[in-house]
Motif scaffolding. Sequence first.
Motif, mmCIF file in Angstrom:
data_model
loop_
_atom_site.group_PDB
_atom_site.id
_atom_site.type_symbol
_atom_site.label_atom_id
_atom_site.label_comp_id
_atom_site.label_asym_id
_atom_site.label_seq_id
_atom_site.Cartn_x
_atom_site.Cartn_y
_atom_site.Cartn_z
ATOM 1 N N LEU A 14 35.228 33.085 39.462
ATOM 2 C CA LEU A 14 35.007 34.408 39.453
ATOM 3 C C LEU A 14 33.565 34.621 40.296
ATOM 4 C CD1 LEU A 14 36.216 36.053 36.161
ATOM 5 C CD2 LEU A 14 37.304 35.841 38.484
ATOM 6 N N LYS A 15 33.700 35.586 41.246
ATOM 7 C CA LYS A 15 32.381 35.771 41.976
ATOM 8 C C LYS A 15 32.392 37.410 41.983
ATOM 9 C CE LYS A 15 31.425 31.683 42.837
ATOM 10 N NZ LYS A 15 30.989 30.741 41.735
ATOM 11 N N ASN A 16 31.363 37.980 41.638
ATOM 12 C CA ASN A 16 31.033 39.474 41.433
ATOM 13 C C ASN A 16 32.392 40.049 41.097
ATOM 14 O OD1 ASN A 16 30.047 41.980 41.759
ATOM 15 N ND2 ASN A 16 30.068 42.017 43.842
ATOM 16 N N PRO A 17 33.177 39.769 40.229
ATOM 17 C CA PRO A 17 34.512 40.329 39.726
ATOM 18 C C PRO A 17 34.600 41.897 39.600
ATOM 19 C CG PRO A 17 33.790 39.261 37.734
ATOM 20 C CD PRO A 17 32.880 39.093 38.898
ATOM 21 N N ALA A 18 35.749 42.256 40.165
ATOM 22 C CA ALA A 18 35.732 43.819 40.025
ATOM 23 C C ALA A 18 36.397 44.057 38.532
ATOM 24 C CB ALA A 18 36.782 44.215 41.191
ATOM 25 N N LYS A 19 36.762 45.383 38.486
ATOM 26 C CA LYS A 19 37.564 45.659 36.868
ATOM 27 C C LYS A 19 38.585 44.928 36.605
ATOM 28 C CE LYS A 19 38.949 50.032 34.797
ATOM 29 N NZ LYS A 19 39.020 51.559 35.023
ATOM 30 N N ALA A 20 39.442 44.962 37.842
ATOM 31 C CA ALA A 20 40.984 44.699 37.913
ATOM 32 C C ALA A 20 40.860 43.125 37.535
ATOM 33 C CB ALA A 20 41.957 45.099 39.070
ATOM 34 N N GLU A 21 39.691 42.471 38.201
ATOM 35 C CA GLU A 21 39.742 40.895 38.137
ATOM 36 C C GLU A 21 39.342 40.484 36.580
ATOM 37 O OE1 GLU A 21 38.306 38.733 42.152
ATOM 38 O OE2 GLU A 21 37.244 40.658 41.756
ATOM 39 N N LEU A 22 38.489 41.235 36.191
ATOM 40 C CA LEU A 22 38.149 40.766 34.780
ATOM 41 C C LEU A 22 39.216 40.837 33.882
ATOM 42 C CD1 LEU A 22 34.467 42.426 34.610
ATOM 43 C CD2 LEU A 22 34.940 40.095 34.566
ATOM 44 N N LYS A 23 39.963 42.272 33.931
ATOM 45 C CA LYS A 23 41.180 42.203 33.096
ATOM 46 C C LYS A 23 42.200 41.373 33.088
ATOM 47 C CE LYS A 23 44.499 45.947 31.471
ATOM 48 N NZ LYS A 23 44.801 47.145 31.794
ATOM 49 N N ASP A 24 42.513 40.949 34.517
ATOM 50 C CA ASP A 24 43.407 39.724 34.638
ATOM 51 C C ASP A 24 42.952 38.562 34.124
ATOM 52 O OD1 ASP A 24 46.102 38.744 36.071
ATOM 53 O OD2 ASP A 24 44.253 37.755 37.321
ATOM 54 N N LEU A 61 31.478 35.813 28.148
ATOM 55 C CA LEU A 61 32.426 35.941 27.420
ATOM 56 C C LEU A 61 31.864 35.620 25.863
ATOM 57 C CD1 LEU A 61 35.696 36.316 27.127
ATOM 58 C CD2 LEU A 61 35.707 34.075 26.740
ATOM 59 N N LEU A 62 31.986 36.649 25.093
ATOM 60 C CA LEU A 62 31.611 36.465 23.512
ATOM 61 C C LEU A 62 32.566 37.061 22.607
ATOM 62 C CD1 LEU A 62 28.998 38.707 25.262
ATOM 63 C CD2 LEU A 62 27.870 37.379 23.556
ATOM 64 N N VAL A 63 32.577 36.534 21.369
ATOM 65 C CA VAL A 63 33.535 36.760 20.291
ATOM 66 C C VAL A 63 32.634 37.381 19.484
ATOM 67 C CG1 VAL A 63 33.477 34.521 19.120
ATOM 68 C CG2 VAL A 63 35.344 36.200 18.762
ATOM 69 N N MET A 64 32.949 38.696 18.817
ATOM 70 C CA MET A 64 32.504 39.398 17.866
ATOM 71 C C MET A 64 33.162 39.381 16.537
ATOM 72 S SD MET A 64 30.311 42.123 20.216
ATOM 73 C CE MET A 64 29.412 41.645 21.606
ATOM 74 N N ASN A 65 32.648 39.305 15.442
ATOM 75 C CA ASN A 65 33.137 39.497 14.099
ATOM 76 C C ASN A 65 32.615 40.435 13.488
ATOM 77 O OD1 ASN A 65 34.835 39.005 11.909
ATOM 78 N ND2 ASN A 65 33.031 37.850 10.818
ATOM 79 N N LEU A 140 34.209 40.453 27.668
ATOM 80 C CA LEU A 140 34.036 39.852 29.104
ATOM 81 C C LEU A 140 33.409 40.789 30.002
ATOM 82 C CD1 LEU A 140 34.544 37.312 30.968
ATOM 83 C CD2 LEU A 140 36.942 38.397 31.541
ATOM 84 N N TYR A 141 32.255 40.401 30.327
ATOM 85 C CA TYR A 141 31.241 41.294 30.866
ATOM 86 C C TYR A 141 31.005 40.559 32.218
ATOM 87 C CZ TYR A 141 30.386 43.681 26.681
ATOM 88 O OH TYR A 141 30.934 44.419 25.297
#
Length: 187
Positions: A14-24, A61-65, A140-141
């Motif tokens: 991923l390089k400077n991913p757009a909204k749709a790329e992150l969701k995908d 990418l993070l996981v949160m409990n 995922l940010y």
Amino acid sequence: MDMNKKLEKVLGPLKNPAKAELKDALAKMGITLEELDPLIRPAGDKPYYRKLIFKNNEVELLVMNWSELDCAPHDHGSSHGWIQVINGVSVNTVYEVDGNGLPKERFSEQHAEGTKFYAPKKGIHKMQRAEGNSLVTLHLYSPPITGMKVFDLEKCAACVVSDECGAWWPDEDNQKMKEIKLGIHPL
């Protein structure tokens, strides 16, 4: 395929991913609670425990409990991303900034297990688990979050927090990068 290889394969290119790329990308990874379970720890006296799973110059990418506490209203600096509910039900409250610079609640919505919801750049929100429920979320940010602003509505203040601080008012001075006094809510 082990999780680290899967993350590198999906997130690495991923390089400077757009909204749709992150969701995908979040969907392609298909991460399960069973894969995350070894990474999850109790939240203690914080709203959540977070574990960084993957980070490069483009994404994190993070996981949160989540505990029973809600986090403070906050933005994600100049980052945007997607949050996926892995287990449980999330309550997400969205804010808009009023004329005095204070976040004002617009609406709250619940997101059930499997749901993904978007966190826009400079968007302000807070999260918590639904009552009587456990909650594990995946975040995922892009780019990796820096300069996150946390709000304390009672103090009419905001604080830009260090990268290792979560979405709560910092306990330690070294987590406060900049404190900002905001206006007063009009009566």
